[in-house]
Write a protein that holds these residues in place. Sequence first.
Motif, PDB file in Angstrom:
ATOM      1  N   THR A 140      22.465 -57.934  78.728  1.00 53.88           N
ATOM      2  CA  THR A 140      22.232 -59.162  77.970  1.00 53.88           C
ATOM      3  C   THR A 140      23.394 -60.142  78.080  1.00 53.88           C
ATOM      4  OG1 THR A 140      22.987 -58.020  75.994  1.00 53.88           O
ATOM      5  CG2 THR A 140      20.617 -58.166  76.323  1.00 53.88           C
ATOM      6  N   GLY A 141      24.538 -59.709  78.601  1.00 57.46           N
ATOM      7  CA  GLY A 141      25.613 -60.670  78.853  1.00 57.46           C
ATOM      8  C   GLY A 141      26.897 -60.451  78.070  1.00 57.46           C
ATOM      9  N   LYS A 142      27.139 -59.251  77.590  1.00 61.01           N
ATOM     10  CA  LYS A 142      28.394 -58.989  76.871  1.00 61.01           C
ATOM     11  C   LYS A 142      29.593 -59.185  77.790  1.00 61.01           C
ATOM     12  CE  LYS A 142      26.997 -54.806  75.944  1.00 61.01           C
ATOM     13  NZ  LYS A 142      25.632 -54.944  76.444  1.00 61.01           N
ATOM     14  N   THR A 143      29.550 -58.473  78.908  1.00 57.22           N
ATOM     15  CA  THR A 143      30.707 -58.485  79.796  1.00 57.22           C
ATOM     16  C   THR A 143      30.958 -59.872  80.380  1.00 57.22           C
ATOM     17  OG1 THR A 143      30.288 -56.192  80.282  1.00 57.22           O
ATOM     18  CG2 THR A 143      31.708 -57.372  81.832  1.00 57.22           C
TER      19      THR A 143
ATOM     20  N   GLY B  90      19.765 -48.337  72.548  1.00 57.34           N
ATOM     21  CA  GLY B  90      18.417 -48.884  72.506  1.00 57.34           C
ATOM     22  C   GLY B  90      18.363 -50.339  72.078  1.00 57.34           C
ATOM     23  N   GLY B  91      19.521 -51.020  72.056  1.00 58.75           N
ATOM     24  CA  GLY B  91      19.548 -52.422  71.656  1.00 58.75           C
ATOM     25  C   GLY B  91      19.238 -52.625  70.182  1.00 58.75           C
ATOM     26  N   ASP B  92      19.387 -51.560  69.405  1.00 54.13           N
ATOM     27  CA  ASP B  92      18.993 -51.593  67.999  1.00 54.13           C
ATOM     28  C   ASP B  92      20.201 -51.904  67.103  1.00 54.13           C
ATOM     29  OD1 ASP B  92      18.199 -51.054  65.434  1.00 54.13           O
ATOM     30  OD2 ASP B  92      17.804 -48.917  65.770  1.00 54.13           O
ATOM     31  N   PHE B  93      20.194 -53.095  66.498  1.00 55.34           N
ATOM     32  CA  PHE B  93      21.349 -53.551  65.720  1.00 55.34           C
ATOM     33  C   PHE B  93      21.504 -52.853  64.369  1.00 55.34           C
ATOM     34  CE2 PHE B  93      21.976 -58.071  67.692  1.00 55.34           C
ATOM     35  CZ  PHE B  93      22.128 -57.486  68.935  1.00 55.34           C
ATOM     36  N   THR B  94      20.619 -51.907  64.069  1.00 56.17           N
ATOM     37  CA  THR B  94      20.788 -51.207  62.800  1.00 56.17           C
ATOM     38  C   THR B  94      21.606 -49.927  62.987  1.00 56.17           C
ATOM     39  OG1 THR B  94      18.771 -49.924  63.049  1.00 56.17           O
ATOM     40  CG2 THR B  94      18.564 -52.075  61.982  1.00 56.17           C
ATOM     41  N   GLU B  95      22.094 -49.687  64.202  1.00 54.10           N
ATOM     42  CA  GLU B  95      22.862 -48.447  64.410  1.00 54.10           C
ATOM     43  C   GLU B  95      24.272 -48.612  63.824  1.00 54.10           C
ATOM     44  OE1 GLU B  95      25.441 -47.812  67.124  1.00 54.10           O
ATOM     45  OE2 GLU B  95      25.630 -49.993  66.968  1.00 54.10           O
ATOM     46  N   PRO B  96      24.974 -47.487  63.582  1.00 54.55           N
ATOM     47  CA  PRO B  96      26.214 -47.535  62.791  1.00 54.55           C
ATOM     48  C   PRO B  96      27.327 -48.448  63.330  1.00 54.55           C
ATOM     49  CG  PRO B  96      25.529 -45.255  63.153  1.00 54.55           C
ATOM     50  CD  PRO B  96      24.584 -46.098  63.912  1.00 54.55           C
ATOM     51  N   VAL B  97      27.563 -48.459  64.639  1.00 52.07           N
ATOM     52  CA  VAL B  97      28.712 -49.245  65.118  1.00 52.07           C
ATOM     53  C   VAL B  97      28.470 -50.737  64.853  1.00 52.07           C
ATOM     54  CG1 VAL B  97      30.250 -49.732  67.051  1.00 52.07           C
ATOM     55  CG2 VAL B  97      29.174 -47.490  66.863  1.00 52.07           C
ATOM     56  N   THR B  98      27.240 -51.191  65.116  1.00 53.79           N
ATOM     57  CA  THR B  98      26.928 -52.608  64.872  1.00 53.79           C
ATOM     58  C   THR B  98      27.014 -52.917  63.375  1.00 53.79           C
ATOM     59  OG1 THR B  98      25.302 -52.341  66.637  1.00 53.79           O
ATOM     60  CG2 THR B  98      25.317 -54.448  65.500  1.00 53.79           C
TER      61      THR B  98
ATOM     62  N   ALA C  63      24.856 -62.780  68.522  1.00 60.97           N
ATOM     63  CA  ALA C  63      23.812 -61.765  68.704  1.00 60.97           C
ATOM     64  C   ALA C  63      23.098 -61.995  70.027  1.00 60.97           C
ATOM     65  CB  ALA C  63      22.828 -61.849  67.543  1.00 60.97           C
ATOM     66  N   LEU C  64      23.252 -61.075  70.939  1.00 64.54           N
ATOM     67  CA  LEU C  64      22.567 -61.197  72.221  1.00 64.54           C
ATOM     68  C   LEU C  64      21.130 -60.712  72.070  1.00 64.54           C
ATOM     69  CD1 LEU C  64      25.468 -59.981  74.494  1.00 64.54           C
ATOM     70  CD2 LEU C  64      24.590 -62.305  74.277  1.00 64.54           C
TER      71      LEU C  64
ATOM     72  N   PRO D  81      24.060 -67.938  78.419  1.00 64.18           N
ATOM     73  CA  PRO D  81      24.279 -66.654  77.758  1.00 64.18           C
ATOM     74  C   PRO D  81      23.157 -66.413  76.762  1.00 64.18           C
ATOM     75  CG  PRO D  81      26.112 -68.198  77.367  1.00 64.18           C
ATOM     76  CD  PRO D  81      25.055 -68.953  78.040  1.00 64.18           C
ATOM     77  N   SER D  82      22.672 -65.186  76.689  1.00 63.72           N
ATOM     78  CA  SER D  82      21.485 -64.948  75.871  1.00 63.72           C
ATOM     79  C   SER D  82      21.847 -64.722  74.407  1.00 63.72           C
ATOM     80  CB  SER D  82      20.673 -63.805  76.459  1.00 63.72           C
ATOM     81  OG  SER D  82      21.466 -62.676  76.605  1.00 63.72           O
ATOM     82  N   ILE D  83      22.680 -65.620  73.892  1.00 62.50           N
ATOM     83  CA  ILE D  83      23.073 -65.577  72.482  1.00 62.50           C
ATOM     84  C   ILE D  83      21.948 -66.201  71.658  1.00 62.50           C
ATOM     85  CG2 ILE D  83      24.730 -66.520  70.810  1.00 62.50           C
ATOM     86  CD1 ILE D  83      26.881 -66.242  72.993  1.00 62.50           C
ATOM     87  N   ASN D  84      21.377 -65.412  70.788  1.00 65.86           N
ATOM     88  CA  ASN D  84      20.260 -65.888  69.979  1.00 65.86           C
ATOM     89  C   ASN D  84      20.774 -66.829  68.899  1.00 65.86           C
ATOM     90  OD1 ASN D  84      18.500 -65.906  67.595  1.00 65.86           O
ATOM     91  ND2 ASN D  84      17.209 -64.547  68.803  1.00 65.86           N
ATOM     92  N   TRP D  85      20.282 -68.079  68.919  1.00 62.12           N
ATOM     93  CA  TRP D  85      20.848 -69.101  68.033  1.00 62.12           C
ATOM     94  C   TRP D  85      20.366 -68.946  66.600  1.00 62.12           C
ATOM     95  CZ3 TRP D  85      18.074 -69.650  72.430  1.00 62.12           C
ATOM     96  CH2 TRP D  85      16.729 -69.994  72.301  1.00 62.12           C
TER      97      TRP D  85
END
Lengths: 592, 461
Positions: free
Chosen positions: A238-241, A396-404, A416-417, A428-432
């Motif tokens: 999604t474009g982090k790096t 899994g791209g799931d933002f409810t996981e602990p690190v996020t 948020a990508l 960049p796929s940053i969700n506005w």
Amino acid sequence: MVAKGKIVWVSGPAVKADGMSDAKMYETVSVGSLNLIGEVIRLTGDVAFIQVYESTSGLRPGEPVIGTGSPLSVLLGPGIIGQIYDGIQRPLKELSKKSGSFIGRGVTTTPVDMTKKYKFTPTVKVGDDVQAGNILGTVEETQLIKHSILVPPDHHGGKIASIASDGQYDIETEIATTEKAGTKTQLKMYHRWPVRKPRPYKQRFDPTVPLITGQRVIDTFFPIAKGGTGSIPGAFGTGKTVTLHQIAKWADSQVVVYIGCGERGNEMTEVLVEFPHLKDPHTGRPLMERTVLVANTSNMPVAAREASIYTGVTIAEYYRDMGNHVVLVADSTSRWAEALREMSGRLEEMPAEEGYPSYLASRLAEFYERAGRVRALGSPEREGSVTLVGAVSPSGGDFTEPVTTHTIRFIKTFWALDARLAYSRHYPSINWMNSYSGYLSDIAKWWSANISDEWLPLRNEAYSVLQREDTLKEIVRLLGPEALPEEEKLILEVARMIKIGILQQNSFDNVDTYCSPKKQFKLLKLLVNFYRNAQRALKEGATITDIRAMSVISSMLKARMEIPDDQLDKLDQVEALMNEQFKNIVGVKVTT
Amino acid sequence: MTLQGGIEYSKIAEIKGPLVIVDGVERASYDELVEIETTAGEKRLGKVLEVGNGKAVVQVFEGTTGLSISGTKAKFSGKTMTMPVSAEVLGRVFDGLGRPNDGLPEPIASKFLDINGEPMNPEQREYPRDFIQTGVSVIDGMLTLVRGQKLPIFSGSGMSHNILAAQIARQAAVIGSGEEFAVVFAAIGVQFSEAQYFKRSLEESGALKRSVLFLNLADDPAIERIITPRVALTVAEYLAYDLGMHVLVILTDMTNYAEALREISAAREEVPGRKGYPGYLYTDLSTIYERAGRLLGRKGSVTQMPILSMPADDITHPIPDLTGYITEGQIVLGRDLFRKGIYPPVNVLMSLSRIMKDGVGEGRTRGDHMEIANQMYDGYSRAQEVRALSEIVGKAGLTGVDIKYMDVGDAFEKNFLSQGVDENRSLEETLALEWKTASILPKGELNKVKDKFIDQYYKAN
Ligand SMILES: Nc1ncnc2c1ncn2[C@@H]1O[C@H](COP(=O)(O)OP(=O)(O)O)[C@@H](O)[C@H]1O
Ligand SMILES: [Mg+2]
């Protein structure tokens, strides 16, 4: 007394040794006959639990473990800039001289060249009072970095009893002696500092100045401040790096620390081959002259990956203390968290969510607290900052996981990508809609003072178009766009133009890769003026079809890549053409 | 492979799943190779996962079926597992542990290499930049493969991943035949017929003598699968870095590998991460995938094309998910396209080649290569939106431009994406097809390509 024990158990990067009652928590130890480097992370009776920073393949119970007496530390002095280190500050270039293309074990090297001579210019004289953090003199580390030689932060202060005169010295030379109550202390051009302990400062301030990254969606919509914190979570691809590379390349900071924490080897190589050829847009010098890389890739030992974050942030603080603005990007904090989880599992600690240890949140908090804009210890007075930006790789791209979820609690800018945007190649796929910046109002003053006081209202107007489009999208999905009244069709049209003309930015296009604040402002203004004019045109009888047919639109959307920063007058020409075309539609009076 | 020397123990404390726990052990080291001998004299290989307090936990590659507490012996070799390598391995077939499987004797080794490899020093990597022409339009045009890249195929059960991988191996081999080109194929728990398909395909193209095959089939021991990709990569590295060859490594199916890893983790009673897979699955997979690459000052390269089937076609499943986080892109096959009978059924929007940008462009392929690819992505993605919309409002509710996008979508799938299993398209043909598709749109819609390229290549239909 240094601890001298024996290995009793080995499992992957984890080793237990007995006879270690003299060991201290977080002390570094030498493990086995290969002298692997390890760190004590738990003590039970005389058994030490050690995480080993190198592969333990072939290690055997009975082999010796010897303490070093000191915690894991980094060497801080001239010679760090331009280096690529592993997670425990071993220079990869030196390692390759000793062990070739692949990383060998038990190799010892110094983090910087101890024999290289630097031209030292003293700034204190015999008899001066100095305290922790004072500048003793300077050396030119690179053409970009004037390196201040500091009295170490844990120094007790005193009078200068001797100081080296102007001249060439290597960093082992004793360049100064201080004296306090009859005891003398020798100082060199470097000191060591334990990585897990934040370096002290005098005072901390609120961040008020934006870190200009040259990325429109960041600077214009979701800015980060110098000394601030930011997080960029996203599924793979999604474009982090790329975003972190862009920040490392173009941010207007004096020093950049790039941590490749458990990620790809080639991405580090890419930085290494690219940065020496790229020029800092603010100074014109090669980017490598301000950059430090810490590379502990995914296949390198996992314990050193855990340490890499601390190694990097300590180096960042050190350059901050000289009065620099430093930006640190870490790709990816999730891999650091996984290293923590792996060691925790081997320690058989009680896991919290998804196997992560219960102290994950506090470790994250401690890390992000090391960001800040500060007044440094000692004199002369100086201000510096550390900006921290971490990528998060949610499973899994799931933002409810602990690190996020835990990271969100400790950062103020959230990019948020969005995989759907990436799939449609909106980069960049940053969700506005899901991203935010807690610094917007603090840094708006900078834009007023340096670019224009219209910046914030224009930014907000553009953002409200995006917000309205988001609600209209629902209706469109059910009824189609033709069901909307003309003004709402215009919203869709302008939102599309903002997405293509501003939000999207191609990192790999020579022109588009960096966008100056001035160009960002002009593009923003161009599009908002288009919106205002189009609204008026509709009121005066034009149709959305007339507006869509304007040939200037295509030039407006390509301006980001067709008009370079040094030809911004061409944007004025596009604006003039736009006004012209509006006049032709219904002869409306245009706003400029 | 029989062990010479070593220390033998016969006190077995426990046998569970693939693990044997040996007691009274004095001089065992972590990761060392162990030979287990059954009461019947049968020998099996394993390695030490954990050692201490007189016990060693040994993972037995060939499984523990038939082992008993009494009478079983464990011989500790004192060294880690190695693979004998030499140029003679070319054209040979081995089993999943690297033992000859073609009835021929063990090749004479010029070296013994540790199968785990060592991490490449990132400072010593050569950044991958050389375009590999596969002759498959969607790959060459939009998902370019580069020498030293790791680009997996994410598939689902029954889809045409093997056909595609075999086509790539054949056609890339043809182009590269001037230089030293080799294929290393590792079957990891796949059916006999699938392995056979690859072998035949390599044979027919004449590439078999430049290939090395490692076969762990569906009915072979599951735990052996931990070793199969590693022995294959050890051989690939030898061919690349010692002999200077450009090696394409195909690993299929990595899902079976990850399941074997989960089995061991469960037997060790480790705290699981998602879906029961161990928390270190990411790190473990990286020790396989990161073995792709190029090295400074050496001629060869290791390009990896791992294949994995996504359980229930779910890309967020831990195996594709963690793979995608490590590999340099992914080629995703789409069930919809497959059902429509399209070959190759590549879902381009979900696919990505991260290194493409460095392998294409002026001086490498052609100046417009990246931009026209971006325009294709944009066009096809708009086409999907319009298709969804037309389901609701019908074609009548679409604007003229929307209808053009529908046409782009159809032309893309029919003329550009679709291609024959033996059709080998030149890059020129591929790029021409892309411009032909893009030219369905009015010029003003092409906002991903610079005007100078539009002037040069756009041809209104
Ligand atoms: N701003 C951008 N401009 C152009 N391409 C981009 C941009 N951001 C991402 N990409 C594309 O997306 C791919 C994946 O981006 P990357 O940052 O590596 O993702 P992640 O780190 O989230 O896995 C890149 O290889 C590139 O092709
Ligand atoms: Mg990344």
